[in-house]
Structures are given as C-alpha cells and as structure tokens.
Motif scaffolding. Structure first.
Motif, short mmCIF file in Angstrom:
data_model
loop_
_atom_site.label_atom_id
_atom_site.label_comp_id
_atom_site.label_asym_id
_atom_site.label_seq_id
_atom_site.Cartn_x
_atom_site.Cartn_y
_atom_site.Cartn_z
N LYS A 1 0.84 -1.21 0.00
CA LYS A 1 0.00 0.00 0.00
C LYS A 1 0.87 1.26 0.00
N ALA A 2 1.91 1.26 0.84
CA ALA A 2 2.81 2.42 0.91
C ALA A 2 3.57 2.60 -0.40
N LEU A 3 4.01 1.50 -1.00
CA LEU A 3 4.74 1.57 -2.26
C LEU A 3 3.87 2.16 -3.36
N ALA A 4 2.61 1.75 -3.39
CA ALA A 4 1.67 2.28 -4.39
C ALA A 4 1.45 3.78 -4.21
N ILE A 5 1.39 4.23 -2.97
CA ILE A 5 1.21 5.66 -2.69
C ILE A 5 2.42 6.45 -3.17
N LEU A 6 3.62 5.92 -2.89
CA LEU A 6 4.84 6.62 -3.31
C LEU A 6 4.93 6.73 -4.83
N GLU A 7 4.47 5.71 -5.53
CA GLU A 7 4.48 5.77 -7.00
C GLU A 7 3.59 6.90 -7.50
N THR A 8 2.50 7.17 -6.78
CA THR A 8 1.59 8.25 -7.21
C THR A 8 2.16 9.64 -6.92
N VAL A 9 3.06 9.75 -5.91
CA VAL A 9 3.61 11.07 -5.59
C VAL A 9 5.01 11.27 -6.18
N LYS A 10 5.52 10.24 -6.84
CA LYS A 10 6.88 10.29 -7.39
C LYS A 10 7.10 11.52 -8.27
N ALA A 11 6.23 11.74 -9.21
CA ALA A 11 6.38 12.87 -10.13
C ALA A 11 6.22 14.20 -9.40
N HIS A 12 5.28 14.24 -8.46
CA HIS A 12 4.99 15.48 -7.73
C HIS A 12 6.20 15.95 -6.93
N VAL A 13 6.93 15.01 -6.32
CA VAL A 13 8.09 15.41 -5.50
C VAL A 13 9.38 15.45 -6.31
N GLY A 14 9.29 15.04 -7.57
CA GLY A 14 10.47 15.09 -8.44
C GLY A 14 11.50 14.02 -8.15
N ALA A 15 11.04 12.85 -7.72
CA ALA A 15 11.96 11.76 -7.39
C ALA A 15 12.46 11.06 -8.64
N ARG A 16 13.70 10.54 -8.55
CA ARG A 16 14.27 9.80 -9.66
C ARG A 16 13.71 8.37 -9.73
#
Length: 411
Positions: free
Chosen positions: A321-336
């Motif tokens: 569940k946490a991994l799926a959430i991070l994938e959704t915010v990846k672009a927003h926070v500018g993560a590589r």
C-alpha cells in the motif's frame, strides 16, 4: 478487599478444559475476598478463522462489517467463561464492549478508547458478581461495533483497571513473564522479576509480543500496576511473573541492557533523488499518514548535488500500500526512482542503564560487525538502540547481542 482486573488471552481460552481452568483460577482469587473483573480474548485461532471467513466473502472486507464479524469471537468466550464460573457456584455476569459502553473513535479495526462507563460494573461488583468483559472491542458514538486491533484485549484490561482504579491489572498469557528475549531463539533467555514502564514500552513497540504497546501506554499514563503471569502454570505453583514498575532499580549490579527485542514484520521504502528543499519530507510522508500507515524509522541522506535520498520503514503488511502511494507522488516530489525491500527486520537493545553507561552503541555495533552483519539503518533514544538488518541475520543478531550484554547471567 482488593479490586483486581485479570486478562486471559486466546491460548488460555483455547478449549473447554482451559476455560474451566481459568474459572478455577478466578474462583481462587474470589475466595480470597477479592473483587474481580476479567477480560478475555477469543479462543485461540478464532479471530484468524473469522478474518478468513470474511475474506472468502469479500476480498478486502469492509472495515465496519469486519468489526461486526471478528468481535463475535470474544462474545463466545465471555459467555462460556460465565457459564464455567456458575458451574462452580460463583455468580458471574458477561458484558460485551458495547454493554460496558467502552466508547471508542470510529477507526474500524484499530479504534482507540475514549471513555468507559463503569457504573453498571461497579453495581454488579458490589452485588458480589464476577464481571466478565469481552476484550478487543467497543462501540463508537453512532453505536457501531469497533475493534481495537491485534492484542487489543490487553488495552481493554488496562483501560478498565484505570477506570475502576483497580489495585492491580494481571495479564495472564502463555508465558510466565517478560524475558530478556524470545526463549525460542535464545534458550538461555531469563525471566525478569521486574522491568520499568519505559523499558516495557520500548520492548512492546520494538516487537516484543508479550504486551500490546497501547496497553503499556495506558498503564503508564494512569499509573496502573501491571503484572504479567502464566495462565498455564498450576494453581498451587503460580510464579511471581514480571512486575512492570515506575521505579528504576538502583542496584549497581543490574545489567545495563534489560532485553533484546526484534520485529520481523518490517519493510523499507526509499525515495531516490528528491530535491533537497524544505518541506520535502512532508510531501513524501503526508500521503502515507493520510492512508493511516504508521512510519517507524526515517533516514534522509545529506544532499551534495541538490538532491537527497529519503528512506523510512513501515509494517510489512502495509508495504504494498505504501509503495503504491509513493508511486503516485513520485512525479509530484520530483523523485528519480522508488525502491523497496520487504525482507528486512529490526533488532533493538533496550535498557534504562544506557543513560549512565556510555559505549553501549559501540559494543553493539562491534558484536554485529564481527559476525559480518551489515547495518542498513540505525535509530537511537535515551534507552534503546535499534538497527535494521537483512531478515536472514535476525536470529544470529539476537543471539550475539544477548550474549554480548550477558543477559543469560543471573542479575
């Protein structure tokens, strides 16, 4: 006349004969002139059976309806124990969480207790009844059934002891006290005669399964005298168990470390290459918190090129569940990139003696290094040091640290 709250877990309630044994134990305490409130769990394996039943109907069971289903396990237990006591000629009365009016918030499957109406219980105690209360459950302001999460019966017992101002809250379980570590991993582990609330709180939060952490928090907040005892010992051979105290033992020969705790249910997530700017931690962890996922250890590396890596751990059951959430915010926070590892564990050394004895961390790290165990994350407080390791090293790490701190020697 002392008012005692006792709690019996699923193993204690695991069969008709064990329920009768619990009744005989209660009868002994009652015969000594005590008033008794008894909190019980569902029979061993019953909650898992009910969860599996719910999942057979709905892949991801609705939390409200799941609480309705799984709360029935304790309802069976209280009725059977009341019958067993009446068979012995002892007046007893069973209460569900709703009948006691254990008021909780509306967070289904892991609700928190807000208030307890103890008037009916007090009246029945004054009338000579033994009160049997269903652990693990309550009702919210709308009257919906709620449950308190795994181990919630401990919290029910301590909360009742606080509300009733009981002389002692006794937690009966399948072990005879709190040990320096799990005896299944280290046979030389030693039962502690006493442990401070601070240490027990750390041990519970770090993976010790003897008491639920919220029950220890309750006990500490309301100064409830708490004792862990074995329900499997014979009545005439009942040991002293482990007393959880508010005072530190001043004996100079006491060990610096009281115990080695561990938790297998850990997972680590890392957000790679995020901008090193104020607010980035909130942008990452805010959505995690909104999903009601608890975060444990957090590490943010120092950035040299304007970017940084941000790692944190969660319960393994919430990893996907946490991994799926991070994938959704990846672009927003500018993560590589987002990476994860759900094959890690946490091992911790706990002891109030750390406050006055330097060098505990170096001793711990040296012992692990000599076994070739790599440390992925480190977290410290005044009375504990925790490290994250590859899961395959868990048992080796526990054994090594238990021996390094001489925990198998008599205090």
């Amino acid at each position: 006349m002392a008012l005692i709250v006792q709690k019996y877990g699923g193993t204690s309630m695991g069969s008709p004969e064990r329920i009768k044994n619990v009744a005989r134990r209660i009868a002994k305490w009652k015969g000594e002139g005590n008033q008794l409130v008894v909190v019980v769990s569902a029979m061993s394996g019953e909650t898992n059976r009910l969860i599996d039943l719910a999942k057979a109907i709905q892949t991801s069971p609705d939390p409200r309806e799941l609480d309705v289903v799984i709360s029935t396990g304790e309802q069976v237990s209280i009725g059977l124990l009341a019958m067993a006591l009446k068979e012995l000629g002892i007046p007893a009365k069973s209460y569900t969480g709703g009948q006691v009016s254990i008021l909780t918030d509306s967070t289904h499957t892991k609700a928190r207790i807000l208030d307890i109406d103890d008037q009916a219980i007090k009246a029945d105690l004054d009338a000579g009844q033994v009160i049997i209360v269903a652990g693990f459950q309550g009702v919210d302001a709308q009257g919906a059934i709620t449950t308190l999460g795994r181990g919630g019966s401990d919290t029910t017992a301590v909360a009742l002891a606080a509300a009733l101002q009981a002389s002692e809250c006794q937690i009966y379980t399948d072990v005879d006290g709190v040990y320096t570590t799990d005896p299944r991993i280290v046979p030389e582990a030693r039962r502690l005669d006493s442990i401070t609330f601070e240490e027990m709180l750390e041990m519970a939060s770090l993976g010790s399964k003897v008491l639920q952490i919220r029950s220890v928090e309750f006990a500490g907040k309301y100064k409830v005298k708490l004792r862990v005892l074995s329900s499997l010992e014979y009545l005439n051979k009942q040991g002293p168990g482990t007393l959880i105290t508010f005072e530190e033992n001043q004996n100079m020969e006491e060990p610096i470390i009281s115990g080695i705790a561990f938790n297998r249910d850990e997972a680590k997530l890392t957000v790679l290459g995020v901008p090193d700017r104020p607010g980035i931690a909130y942008q990452i962890l805010g959505p995690i918190a909104e999903a009601n996922i608890d975060v444990d250890m957090i590490i943010q590396n120092v950035g040299h090129d304007g970017s940084t890596d941000f790692s944190f751990t969660v319960n393994r059951g919430e990893y996907a569940k946490a991994l799926a959430i991070l994938e959704t915010v990846k672009a927003h926070v500018g993560a590589r990139a987002i990476t994860g590892d759900n094959k890690i564990c946490k091992v911790s050394a706990v002891g109030v003696g750390m406050r006055s004895h330097p060098g505990v961390a170096s001793k711990m790290f040296r012992a692990l290094a000599e076994e070739g165990i790599n440390l992925q994350m480190i977290s410290t407080s005044e009375i504990k040091i925790s490290v994250v390791l590859d899961e395959k090293y868990l048992e080796l790490a526990v054994r090594v640290l238990h021996q390094s701190f001489n925990l198998n020697q008599a205090a």
